[in-house]
Write a protein that holds these residues in place. Structure first.
Motif, PDB file in Angstrom:
ATOM      1  N   SER A 275      50.378  32.623  42.084  1.00 49.37           N
ATOM      2  CA  SER A 275      51.067  31.392  42.476  1.00 49.37           C
ATOM      3  C   SER A 275      52.166  31.722  43.483  1.00 49.37           C
ATOM      4  CB  SER A 275      51.653  30.718  41.222  1.00 49.37           C
ATOM      5  OG  SER A 275      52.299  29.520  41.564  1.00 49.37           O
ATOM      6  N   PRO A 276      51.782  31.957  44.752  1.00 50.53           N
ATOM      7  CA  PRO A 276      52.794  32.326  45.754  1.00 50.53           C
ATOM      8  C   PRO A 276      53.731  31.171  46.084  1.00 50.53           C
ATOM      9  CG  PRO A 276      50.671  31.972  46.808  1.00 50.53           C
ATOM     10  CD  PRO A 276      50.432  31.884  45.328  1.00 50.53           C
ATOM     11  N   HIS A 277      54.957  31.506  46.471  1.00 52.27           N
ATOM     12  CA  HIS A 277      55.925  30.488  46.878  1.00 52.27           C
ATOM     13  C   HIS A 277      55.530  29.916  48.237  1.00 52.27           C
ATOM     14  CE1 HIS A 277      59.978  28.902  48.059  1.00 52.27           C
ATOM     15  NE2 HIS A 277      59.972  28.593  46.778  1.00 52.27           N
ATOM     16  N   VAL A 297      45.171  36.059  48.471  1.00 48.28           N
ATOM     17  CA  VAL A 297      43.791  35.589  48.270  1.00 48.28           C
ATOM     18  C   VAL A 297      42.930  36.683  47.651  1.00 48.28           C
ATOM     19  CG1 VAL A 297      43.882  33.867  50.114  1.00 48.28           C
ATOM     20  CG2 VAL A 297      43.064  36.176  50.634  1.00 48.28           C
ATOM     21  N   SER A 298      43.252  37.964  47.944  1.00 50.09           N
ATOM     22  CA  SER A 298      42.504  39.073  47.352  1.00 50.09           C
ATOM     23  C   SER A 298      43.026  39.420  45.968  1.00 50.09           C
ATOM     24  CB  SER A 298      42.572  40.303  48.257  1.00 50.09           C
ATOM     25  OG  SER A 298      41.961  40.040  49.506  1.00 50.09           O
ATOM     26  N   LEU A 307      48.387  26.930  44.602  1.00 55.52           N
ATOM     27  CA  LEU A 307      49.369  26.574  45.628  1.00 55.52           C
ATOM     28  C   LEU A 307      50.101  25.315  45.176  1.00 55.52           C
ATOM     29  CD1 LEU A 307      47.321  27.203  48.909  1.00 55.52           C
ATOM     30  CD2 LEU A 307      48.678  28.816  47.577  1.00 55.52           C
ATOM     31  N   ASP A 308      51.296  25.490  44.635  1.00 50.26           N
ATOM     32  CA  ASP A 308      52.097  24.349  44.193  1.00 50.26           C
ATOM     33  C   ASP A 308      52.851  23.779  45.381  1.00 50.26           C
ATOM     34  OD1 ASP A 308      53.032  22.542  42.406  1.00 50.26           O
ATOM     35  OD2 ASP A 308      54.277  23.935  41.255  1.00 50.26           O
ATOM     36  N   ALA A 348      43.330  26.242  43.310  1.00 51.44           N
ATOM     37  CA  ALA A 348      43.922  25.073  42.645  1.00 51.44           C
ATOM     38  C   ALA A 348      45.196  24.740  43.398  1.00 51.44           C
ATOM     39  CB  ALA A 348      44.235  25.387  41.183  1.00 51.44           C
ATOM     40  N   ALA A 349      45.392  23.474  43.701  1.00 55.07           N
ATOM     41  CA  ALA A 349      46.579  23.064  44.455  1.00 55.07           C
ATOM     42  C   ALA A 349      47.162  21.807  43.824  1.00 55.07           C
ATOM     43  CB  ALA A 349      46.220  22.800  45.916  1.00 55.07           C
TER      44      ALA A 349
END
Length: 513
Positions: A275-277, A297-298, A307-308, A348-349
């Protein structure tokens, strides 16, 4: 005097054998040269090795020149894993090994100034390379031992210090190889602290999540703040099928090379949830650097990339995801090197429908103007939206649902249905390469496995015409329909399955029209 030891260097997620040739007396007096395209970390090892040898009571050839060659010399070497084999080569030149060759043993490890062996990146890949090259054993830092021991067919020795490694060479019979049960490691690691039962209400969103997990489809949650979008996303790994040993090893290799594998963990047993910023750069997401390293992604391979606050990501960052989403891999090219990393993940976003977050909410008034809303949602391009199979609205939770004491369905129950659907897909794609789920079906497989009736044909035609869907959206509706049919244990796609799949494509017309 010349002495040779073996080590390994990581290239992408693979490792290749490196021969460390140590020669004493060939250079000018007191010179210490390292050749073979070393990077700065390798060059600086000279000072670490000198101090480690001295502090461990070993002789250093003072007054003589030292030349160390890392072969093959035309490939760049990077990292600190060569410290240990280089130091052993020097001790071998000084007569510590009584003429014993080290051609069947690989060494990896960074040296502290006191001779302690520190952990390194890529131990699992190095162990695989050692086995492929016919070596009988590998010596790795104690922190990397469980990780490397996952590889069968090769002895793995855990070393804590330089003197201990010298003892290993001189009397290997007094050391016991590290043994791990990979399946047990996998089952021990597959524990989750969250459960789908924690989310109150949101039955339609939970159903969409179940469909997404059953077929490996990408999903987008749209709703006001506090509705439970992030809670739902964080519980995706709990309903995905457990990882196979092959998947776990492949995922562990990526995490090991990236340097994010926890010490003594051995295997990544749960599906990754990254879950990157939203301030992440495109290189951080895709991977990069002078010596390319895996990006998010890897690191999410075989798992979930979440991706929030999707519109807050820079547009160029989101656009670079389009190719990995289609291909399941990402190739990073630099002037001197081109590396391919696997990136087969479920996207998922989550996003709000407008800047204030309350557009369409019956309980709160939205203060955004139509142009503001349009600019906000336009940050997500049509091509990227087209690659998201399921778009679901997550409304605010009503008070009665929030305070309800009735127990909702737990993750284990949903996972059982997801796994049943997964088994049907495995049987369906048993003879196909690189196809494991409905979401990965190529056009040829869509034609073969997604036949629909005349009634379904009419339903799909109306949807494509009225909603203005693209050819890609048409294919993705069929893939989602196939997954819904699998969850129902149906042999063919029925109109009700198509209707549900089409319903998951209508939100982009509400917000992006």
């Amino acid at each position: 005097m010349l002495f040779k030891t073996l080590s390994a260097s990581v290239y992408g997620i693979d490792a290749y054998l490196v021969e460390v040739e140590v020669d004493v007396g060939s250079a000018d007096m007191n010179q210490f040269n390292v050749v073979g395209l070393p990077d700065n970390a390798v060059k600086e090892s000279r000072e670490r090795i000198k101090a480690a040898l001295k502090n461990c009571g070993f002789e250093f050839p003072y007054g003589q020149g030292v030349t160390i060659n890392l072969a093959p010399a035309d490939i760049r070497k990077e990292g600190s894993a060569f410290d240990l084999p280089m130091a052993l080569g020097l001790t071998g030149c000084m007569g510590q090994f009584f003429g014993k060759p080290l051609d069947k043993l690989m060494f990896l490890g960074e040296l502290s100034l006191d001779g302690t062996v520190r952990s390194v990146r890529g131990a699992l890949s190095a162990a695989l390379a050692a086995r492929e090259n016919g070596l009988r054993a590998i010596a790795v830092p104690n922190a990397n031992a469980r990780e490397a021991a996952v590889v069968e067919g090769i002895d793995v020795y855990a070393v804590k210090s330089l003197p201990e490694t010298v003892d290993l060479v001189n009397s290997p019979e007094s050391f016991t190889p590290v043994k791990v049960d990979a399946q047990q490691l996998l089952s021990e690691a597959a524990q989750y602290s969250v459960d789908l039962r924690d989310v109150h209400g949101q039955l339609s969103a939970k159903r969409a999540l179940e469909v997404a997990c059953a077929g490996g489809h990408n999903i987008l949650f749209i709703g006001p703040p506090g509705a439970g979008k992030t809670m739902l996303a964080k519980r995706i790994p709990t309903i995905l099928p457990p990882m196979s040993l092959e998947e776990a090893i492949e995922t562990t290799r990526i995490h090991s090379v990236a340097g994010v594998l926890e010490d003594n963990r051995g295997l990544v047993g749960t599906r990754p949830f990254r879950s990157p910023h939203h301030t992440i750069s495109d290189a951080g997401l895709i991977g990069g650097g002078a010596v390319p390293r895996p990006g998010e992604v890897s690191l999410g391979h075989n798992g979930v990339l979440f991706l929030d606050e999707l519109p807050e990501f820079q547009r160029n960052v989101l656009e670079v995801m389009r190719q990995p989403l289609e291909d399941g891999s990402v190739t990073i090219s630099r002037a001197a090197v081109s590396v391919t990393f696997p990136s087969r993940f479920m996207l998922a976003a989550a996003m709000n429908p407008c800047p204030c977050g309350y557009f369409g909410d019956p309980t709160r008034e939205c203060h955004c103007t139509p142009p503001m809303i349009q600019r906000y949602v336009a940050k997500i391009s049509g091509p990227l939206l087209d690659r998201i199979d399921i778009q679901i609205e997550v409304p605010s939770v009503k008070y009665k649902e929030l305070r309800s004491t009735a127990l909702s369905e737990d993750s284990a129950s949903v996972r059982a249905r997801v796994m049943e659907a997964g088994k049907r897909q495995q049987q369906r794609f048993a003879g196909e390469k690189h196809t494991y789920s409905n979401a990965q079906m190529a056009p040829k497989l869509i034609r073969k496995h997604c036949a629909i009736s005349a009634e379904g044909e009419k339903l799909l035609e109306n949807a494509v015409t009225k909603l203005g869907l693209s050819a890609r959206a048409h294919d993705r509706i069929l893939k989602v329909s196939r997954t819904i049919a699998d969850l129902d244990a149906a042999e063919s796609i029925e109109p009700k399955h198509l209707s549900e799949a089409i319903q998951y494509r209508t939100l982009d017309r509400s917000y992006w029209a």
